[in-house]
Design a protein around this motif. Structure first.
Motif: not given
Length: 466
Positions: A175-178, A188-190, A194-195, A200-201
């Motif tokens: 998901a691009g979170f890591i 962690m992704g920036s 927005p993704p 995170l939400a």
């Protein structure tokens, strides 16, 4: 007043019996009256179970498509495997157990067998089918009881926790979170992305829905995040969620994956595949056993002596479904613990399973929607699946080094090396070494000794030491 109170349960029982009797053949076949249920209650239970496990239609194709398989065909293969397994379970075992492709095994299939080991997905499908054949043999003999007894709880919990952690890591990375980081390896992704904010939400929303016991929490989370993704810009300038060309379409046959097994590749690389065969066998057997115990206990269907009705039929069904699954184009198929939600809604018979199968049939018409679900929508659901797979820690005595060290090594080495076999090997060998150090070598089961030999042989072959 007291007489009226006593009369109410009797009236309710009579109503249930009358309603069930109206089912005629259904009542006799599924023993609705004997188990104190009705056709309507069974249908509602099936709908509840489907809502709890419908996320697999989105998640399984999203994971296995990374192995190079067609995602649209995987949606069909997933639903068809669930239909086949659930119908067979309902008719043969007459228990409210729903069946579908297993979480965890699909991750190992994709990221360990195909992407790390380089096995073509056709060969991997053959390996899963071969495991199903072995499991069927075990299910029809007393060997399954010995297998359940011989594998130590430490190794079971360690393997399950390692797979759960790997699922979480892969989901967040996808998901691009890591993201990769040259200094810390991962970070962690920036939050300017927005993704990442959408993921995170979802990580905040999904556990809340599960904690509040919202029916179908995971599929609701996936649906909400997918809809929001229609308005969230991605890294490539497009929206995170692509608009489907149509909401409904005729079901498609999984042409590219059906009967695509490469049996020759499996047997030409059998020694390399052996540790993974052990994993799939254990994962399938113990997952089914745990689900069977949990669901029959919740439904109060166990016999007075504690035995489980139709247990052999359940294991045989699970094994047969795990043979049919790869033929269709998906990984291990197993009974789902989410079946407990249907039991809580009143499900007591195989009619619940048939109802689940009917809903999967309906889902086949919505395959264009399942294809466009983004990883940001499935990641939070996968994180919850991973968390649930770690609940075995509640049974672990971490003060015993012979228990704690193998589990921690399995978990950390699996995630840090992104390789389940490394984790299983170090966990198993450390278990043997520590049991010997504590003077308990005589208590080490023969199966564990054999597994240790398999891992050493695997290391020799893959590293070409000799």
């Amino acid at each position: 007043m007291q007489d009226m109170t006593k009369a109410q349960p009797a009236a309710s029982a009579a109503t249930a019996a009358d309603a069930a009797t109206q089912g005629g053949g259904l009542d006799r076949f599924f023993k609705l009256t004997d188990r104190g249920t009705t056709i309507g209650r069974e249908l509602m239970a099936g709908a509840t179970t489907f809502a709890a496990m419908a996320y697999i239609i989105a998640v399984n194709p999203a994971i296995m498509s990374n192995a190079g398989m067609d995602r649209a065909d995987l949606v069909s293969a997933t639903a068809l495997a669930a239909i086949f397994g659930s119908v067979l379970m309902g008719l043969s075992a007459n228990l409210p157990l729903a069946v579908a492709p297993a979480m965890g095994s699909n991750v190992i299939f994709t990221y360990v067998i195909v992407k790390q080991m380089g096995m073509p997905w056709q060969g991997a499908l053959a390996m899963v089918a071969f495991t199903g054949v072995l499991f069927l043999i075990l299910s029809l003999t007393k060997l399954r009881e010995r297998a359940a007894k011989d594998v130590p709880e430490t190794l079971k919990i360690g393997i399950q926790a390692a797979v759960g952690t790997l699922i979480v890591f892969i989901a967040l990375r996808g998901a691009g979170f890591i993201v990769a980081n040259p200094s810390t390896y991962v970070s962690m992704g920036s939050l300017r992305n927005p993704p990442v904010i959408l993921t995170l939400a979802g990580l905040l929303l999904t556990p809340v829905l599960v904690a509040r016991r919202v029916p179908g929490a995971l599929i609701i989370s996936i649906a909400v995040l997918t809809l929001i993704g229609l308005f969230v810009p991605g890294a490539n300038g497009k929206m995170v969620t692509s608009m489907p060309q149509t909401l409904l379409s005729w079901p498609r046959w999984p042409t590219s994956t059906f009967m695509a097994l490469d049996v020759g590749y499996l047997f030409s690389h059998f020694l390399i595949a052996l540790p993974l065969l052990f994993y799939f066998l254990c994962a399938e057997f113990f997952s089914t056993l745990g689900t069977l115990i949990g669901v029959t206990g919740a439904a109060n269907l166990r016999r007075p002596d504690g035995s489980i009705p139709n247990a052999t039929a359940v294991f045989a069904t699970d094994a047969t479904a795990s043979i049919a699954g790869p033929l269709l184009g998906t990984s291990v198929v197993t009974a789902y613990i989410e079946s407990i939600t249907g039991v809580q809604a009143g499900g007591r018979t195989g009619l619940t399973s048939l109802t689940v199968a009917a809903f999967f049939c309906l889902a086949l018409f919505f395959w264009p929607v399942f294809v466009i679900i983004p990883p940001q929508a499935t990641a939070p659901a996968l994180v919850m699946v991973g968390v649930l797979m770690m609940q075995g820690f509640a049974r672990v005595d971490m003060t015993d080094l012979a228990t704690a060290v193998p589990i921690v090594l399995m978990l950390l080495v699996t995630v840090l090396t992104n390789n389940l076999i490394n984790g299983m090997a170090l966990g198993t060998l450390s278990y043997i070494a520590l049991e010997l150090a504590f003077g308990r070598g005589g208590k080490i089961p023969g199966m564990v000794w054999g597994l240790g030999v398999v891992f050493i042989a695997y290391a020799v072959v893959t590293a070409q030491i000799f």
